[in-house]
Motif scaffolding. Structure first.
Motif, PDB file in Angstrom:
ATOM      1  N   GLU A 162     -10.438   2.857  12.544  1.00  0.00           N
ATOM      2  CA  GLU A 162     -10.367   1.467  12.101  1.00  0.00           C
ATOM      3  C   GLU A 162      -9.667   0.605  13.151  1.00  0.00           C
ATOM      4  O   GLU A 162     -10.095  -0.530  13.431  1.00  0.00           O
ATOM      5  CB  GLU A 162      -9.630   1.388  10.767  1.00  0.00           C
ATOM      6  CG  GLU A 162     -10.414   1.993   9.603  1.00  0.00           C
ATOM      7  CD  GLU A 162      -9.578   2.136   8.345  1.00  0.00           C
ATOM      8  OE1 GLU A 162      -8.346   1.910   8.415  1.00  0.00           O
ATOM      9  OE2 GLU A 162     -10.147   2.475   7.292  1.00  0.00           O
ATOM     10  N   ALA A 163      -8.598   1.135  13.742  1.00  0.00           N
ATOM     11  CA  ALA A 163      -7.878   0.388  14.774  1.00  0.00           C
ATOM     12  C   ALA A 163      -8.743   0.207  16.018  1.00  0.00           C
ATOM     13  O   ALA A 163      -8.723  -0.853  16.662  1.00  0.00           O
ATOM     14  CB  ALA A 163      -6.579   1.110  15.128  1.00  0.00           C
ATOM     15  N   THR A 181      -2.475   4.591  17.390  1.00  0.00           N
ATOM     16  CA  THR A 181      -3.076   5.381  16.313  1.00  0.00           C
ATOM     17  C   THR A 181      -3.922   6.520  16.861  1.00  0.00           C
ATOM     18  O   THR A 181      -3.948   7.609  16.283  1.00  0.00           O
ATOM     19  CB  THR A 181      -3.923   4.485  15.389  1.00  0.00           C
ATOM     20  OG1 THR A 181      -4.899   3.783  16.167  1.00  0.00           O
ATOM     21  CG2 THR A 181      -3.051   3.486  14.648  1.00  0.00           C
ATOM     22  N   ARG A 218      -6.823  11.111   7.168  1.00  0.00           N
ATOM     23  CA  ARG A 218      -6.279   9.755   7.142  1.00  0.00           C
ATOM     24  C   ARG A 218      -5.924   9.273   8.545  1.00  0.00           C
ATOM     25  O   ARG A 218      -6.235   8.123   8.912  1.00  0.00           O
ATOM     26  CB  ARG A 218      -5.050   9.717   6.241  1.00  0.00           C
ATOM     27  CG  ARG A 218      -4.335   8.375   6.213  1.00  0.00           C
ATOM     28  CD  ARG A 218      -3.196   8.420   5.222  1.00  0.00           C
ATOM     29  NE  ARG A 218      -2.451   7.187   5.174  1.00  0.00           N
ATOM     30  CZ  ARG A 218      -1.456   6.940   4.311  1.00  0.00           C
ATOM     31  NH1 ARG A 218      -1.129   7.862   3.412  1.00  0.00           N
ATOM     32  NH2 ARG A 218      -0.816   5.787   4.325  1.00  0.00           N
ATOM     33  N   ARG A 257      -9.087   8.416  10.355  1.00  0.00           N
ATOM     34  CA  ARG A 257      -9.697   7.212   9.795  1.00  0.00           C
ATOM     35  C   ARG A 257      -8.959   5.962  10.266  1.00  0.00           C
ATOM     36  O   ARG A 257      -9.595   4.965  10.660  1.00  0.00           O
ATOM     37  CB  ARG A 257      -9.696   7.294   8.264  1.00  0.00           C
ATOM     38  CG  ARG A 257     -10.379   6.094   7.611  1.00  0.00           C
ATOM     39  CD  ARG A 257     -10.384   6.209   6.092  1.00  0.00           C
ATOM     40  NE  ARG A 257      -9.050   6.083   5.521  1.00  0.00           N
ATOM     41  CZ  ARG A 257      -8.353   7.076   4.994  1.00  0.00           C
ATOM     42  NH1 ARG A 257      -8.847   8.305   4.961  1.00  0.00           N
ATOM     43  NH2 ARG A 257      -7.145   6.870   4.480  1.00  0.00           N
ATOM     44  N   GLU A 258      -7.642   6.001  10.244  1.00  0.00           N
ATOM     45  CA  GLU A 258      -6.866   4.847  10.684  1.00  0.00           C
ATOM     46  C   GLU A 258      -7.065   4.587  12.174  1.00  0.00           C
ATOM     47  O   GLU A 258      -7.105   3.427  12.615  1.00  0.00           O
ATOM     48  CB  GLU A 258      -5.390   5.073  10.349  1.00  0.00           C
ATOM     49  CG  GLU A 258      -5.108   5.024   8.846  1.00  0.00           C
ATOM     50  CD  GLU A 258      -3.662   5.340   8.498  1.00  0.00           C
ATOM     51  OE1 GLU A 258      -2.909   5.774   9.404  1.00  0.00           O
ATOM     52  OE2 GLU A 258      -3.285   5.144   7.329  1.00  0.00           O
ATOM     53  N   ASN A 271       0.823  -1.206   0.000  1.00  0.00           N
ATOM     54  CA  ASN A 271       0.000   0.000   0.000  1.00  0.00           C
ATOM     55  C   ASN A 271       0.860   1.259   0.000  1.00  0.00           C
ATOM     56  O   ASN A 271       0.539   2.244  -0.680  1.00  0.00           O
ATOM     57  CB  ASN A 271      -0.927   0.002   1.214  1.00  0.00           C
ATOM     58  CG  ASN A 271      -1.993  -1.065   1.137  1.00  0.00           C
ATOM     59  OD1 ASN A 271      -2.325  -1.543   0.048  1.00  0.00           O
ATOM     60  ND2 ASN A 271      -2.531  -1.459   2.277  1.00  0.00           N
ATOM     61  N   HIS A 314       6.636   8.087   8.698  1.00  0.00           N
ATOM     62  CA  HIS A 314       5.760   7.187   9.451  1.00  0.00           C
ATOM     63  C   HIS A 314       6.565   6.146  10.211  1.00  0.00           C
ATOM     64  O   HIS A 314       6.298   5.860  11.393  1.00  0.00           O
ATOM     65  CB  HIS A 314       4.793   6.523   8.473  1.00  0.00           C
ATOM     66  CG  HIS A 314       3.843   5.575   9.105  1.00  0.00           C
ATOM     67  ND1 HIS A 314       3.393   4.437   8.483  1.00  0.00           N
ATOM     68  CD2 HIS A 314       3.244   5.578  10.320  1.00  0.00           C
ATOM     69  CE1 HIS A 314       2.574   3.789   9.282  1.00  0.00           C
ATOM     70  NE2 HIS A 314       2.460   4.445  10.397  1.00  0.00           N
TER      71      HIS A 314
END
Length: 203
Positions: free
Chosen positions: A93-94, A113, A86, A89-90, A56, A130
């Motif tokens: 999701e986590a 996160t 982003r 959003r991450e 990705n 990152h």
């Protein structure tokens, strides 16, 4: 010692880069804390998640490598950040994964996160380091510093600042030698987790 080569990873070498990344990452302090005492999830990370992450990142972001000749010693993932969408959003999701599994590694990843999303600076655009990792047998040879020096030079030439969170005092000192400065309060992870040190390069 051979001269270090810094280059951007290409789509046709995802498998090779992912294998190096998986090996180099497992004892990185944040990853080690997240995966602590869960060997089966660590193996899942090594076999599948690391590959997906690199695939990705090569497609959507930038993966920069350093090594000697064709050998890859260090791998880094860089993002160009233009909003905090982003990161949030991450984090969401986590959190959902943590709530659905109840397992410690996913709870800790959700904490990482969430902390990064909450503290990530709203300064746009900027380059975001990152993660950067080096194979154990090649640490101390300057591969990580070569990548960071190359990328902050490019950021400076583009007139764009760069940001990261250093996960150890040793790495923070390396980033300082590359022109980064500490800026902002340390990010304290729960459950005796590592402390992240926000740092900026402004050229």
């Amino acid at each position: 010692m051979s001269e270090l080569l810094v280059r951007r990873a290409q789509a046709d070498e995802v498998d090779t880069v992912a294998a190096v990344f998986a090996e180099a990452t497992l004892d990185e302090v944040v990853t080690a804390w997240v995966l602590e005492d869960h060997a089966e999830i660590a193996e899942q990370f090594r076999v599948q998640h690391a590959h997906d992450l690199i695939e990705n990142a090569v497609r959507d972001d930038e993966v920069w490598l350093a090594g000697s000749g064709d050998d890859i010693w260090a791998v880094s993932l860089w993002q160009t950040v233009t909003s905090l969408d982003r990161a949030h959003r991450e984090a969401a999701e986590a959190r959902e994964l943590s709530e659905s599994t109840g397992l410690q590694p996913f709870r800790r990843m959700a904490a990482v996160t969430a902390a990064i999303a909450a503290d990530h600076p709203a300064v746009f655009p900027h380059r975001y380091l990152h993660v950067i990792v080096t194979l154990p047998q090649h640490r101390g040879k300057g591969a990580g510093a070569a990548i960071v020096t190359d990328r902050v030079k490019a950021a400076s030439e583009a007139g764009v600042p760069a940001y990261l969170e250093a996960s150890t005092e040793r790495s923070a000192r390396l980033y300082e030698r590359c022109g980064f400065v500490r800026d902002g309060s340390p990010i304290l992870l729960p459950e005796n987790g590592p402390t992240l040190r926000p740092m900026w390069f402004r050229g």
